[in-house]
Scaffold this motif. Structure first.
Motif, PDB file in Angstrom:
ATOM      1  N   LEU A  97      30.847  11.263  42.697  1.00  5.53           N
ATOM      2  CA  LEU A  97      32.243  11.606  42.990  1.00  5.53           C
ATOM      3  C   LEU A  97      33.114  11.262  41.797  1.00  5.53           C
ATOM      4  O   LEU A  97      33.056  10.170  41.275  1.00  5.53           O
ATOM      5  CB  LEU A  97      32.746  10.848  44.217  1.00  5.53           C
ATOM      6  CG  LEU A  97      32.010  11.118  45.535  1.00  5.53           C
ATOM      7  CD1 LEU A  97      32.572  10.227  46.618  1.00  5.53           C
ATOM      8  CD2 LEU A  97      32.117  12.574  45.908  1.00  5.53           C
ATOM      9  N   ILE A  98      33.913  12.211  41.383  1.00  5.11           N
ATOM     10  CA  ILE A  98      34.813  12.019  40.263  1.00  5.11           C
ATOM     11  C   ILE A  98      36.229  12.095  40.814  1.00  5.11           C
ATOM     12  O   ILE A  98      36.644  13.119  41.357  1.00  5.11           O
ATOM     13  CB  ILE A  98      34.596  13.091  39.183  1.00  5.11           C
ATOM     14  CG1 ILE A  98      33.164  13.010  38.674  1.00  5.11           C
ATOM     15  CG2 ILE A  98      35.601  12.916  38.054  1.00  5.11           C
ATOM     16  CD1 ILE A  98      32.787  14.136  37.761  1.00  5.11           C
ATOM     17  N   LYS A  99      36.960  11.006  40.678  1.00  6.17           N
ATOM     18  CA  LYS A  99      38.328  10.956  41.177  1.00  6.17           C
ATOM     19  C   LYS A  99      39.299  11.298  40.056  1.00  6.17           C
ATOM     20  O   LYS A  99      39.178  10.809  38.943  1.00  6.17           O
ATOM     21  CB  LYS A  99      38.666   9.570  41.717  1.00  6.17           C
ATOM     22  CG  LYS A  99      37.901   9.215  42.955  1.00  6.17           C
ATOM     23  CD  LYS A  99      38.332   7.888  43.502  1.00  6.17           C
ATOM     24  CE  LYS A  99      37.539   7.567  44.763  1.00  6.17           C
ATOM     25  NZ  LYS A  99      37.949   6.267  45.303  1.00  6.17           N
ATOM     26  N   LYS A 100      40.276  12.154  40.367  1.00  5.17           N
ATOM     27  CA  LYS A 100      41.298  12.521  39.389  1.00  5.17           C
ATOM     28  C   LYS A 100      42.440  11.529  39.485  1.00  5.17           C
ATOM     29  O   LYS A 100      42.788  11.058  40.546  1.00  5.17           O
ATOM     30  CB  LYS A 100      41.821  13.918  39.671  1.00  5.17           C
ATOM     31  CG  LYS A 100      40.797  14.977  39.494  1.00  5.17           C
ATOM     32  CD  LYS A 100      41.389  16.344  39.790  1.00  5.17           C
ATOM     33  CE  LYS A 100      40.339  17.411  39.657  1.00  5.17           C
ATOM     34  NZ  LYS A 100      40.885  18.735  39.976  1.00  5.17           N
TER      35      LYS A 100
END
Length: 101
Positions: A97-100
């Motif tokens: 998961l890549i959070k902005k």
């Protein structure tokens, strides 16, 4: 009663009686009752904002209806939705998961 006559003689005697009645009527229209012009304006503003909300929610309903139809008819769309929304994965894969910011 004397002060009314004095006020009239001092300030209002030079003004035409028709203008006095017209000004009195306009003041009464703007200030008296639930149907005065100010309240009508605020009601119209509220109606406009509610109509904007109705159109927004109608668009949202149509979008959600399309998504729901896609989920019912397309297996790949259902899998993509499950992966994106519920972070589901297959047993043999890893998910990052890549959070902005």
């Amino acid at each position: 009663m004397r002060w009314i006559k004095d006020f009239y003689n001092r300030y209002l005697s030079r003004i035409n009686a028709y203008w006095l009645v017209t000004i009195g009527f306009l003041i009464l229209t703007f200030t008296a009752g639930d149907s005065n012009l100010y309240m009508r304006y605020t009601y119209q503003e509220k109606i406009r904002t509610l109509e904007k909300e109705i159109s927004y929610y109608e668009k949202e309903i149509e979008t959600n209806r399309k998504k729901l139809n896609d989920l019912h008819t397309n297996k790949e769309g259902l899998e993509r939705f499950a992966r994106e929304e519920y972070k589901m994965k297959r047993p043999n894969e890893d998910v990052y998961l890549i959070k902005k910011k």
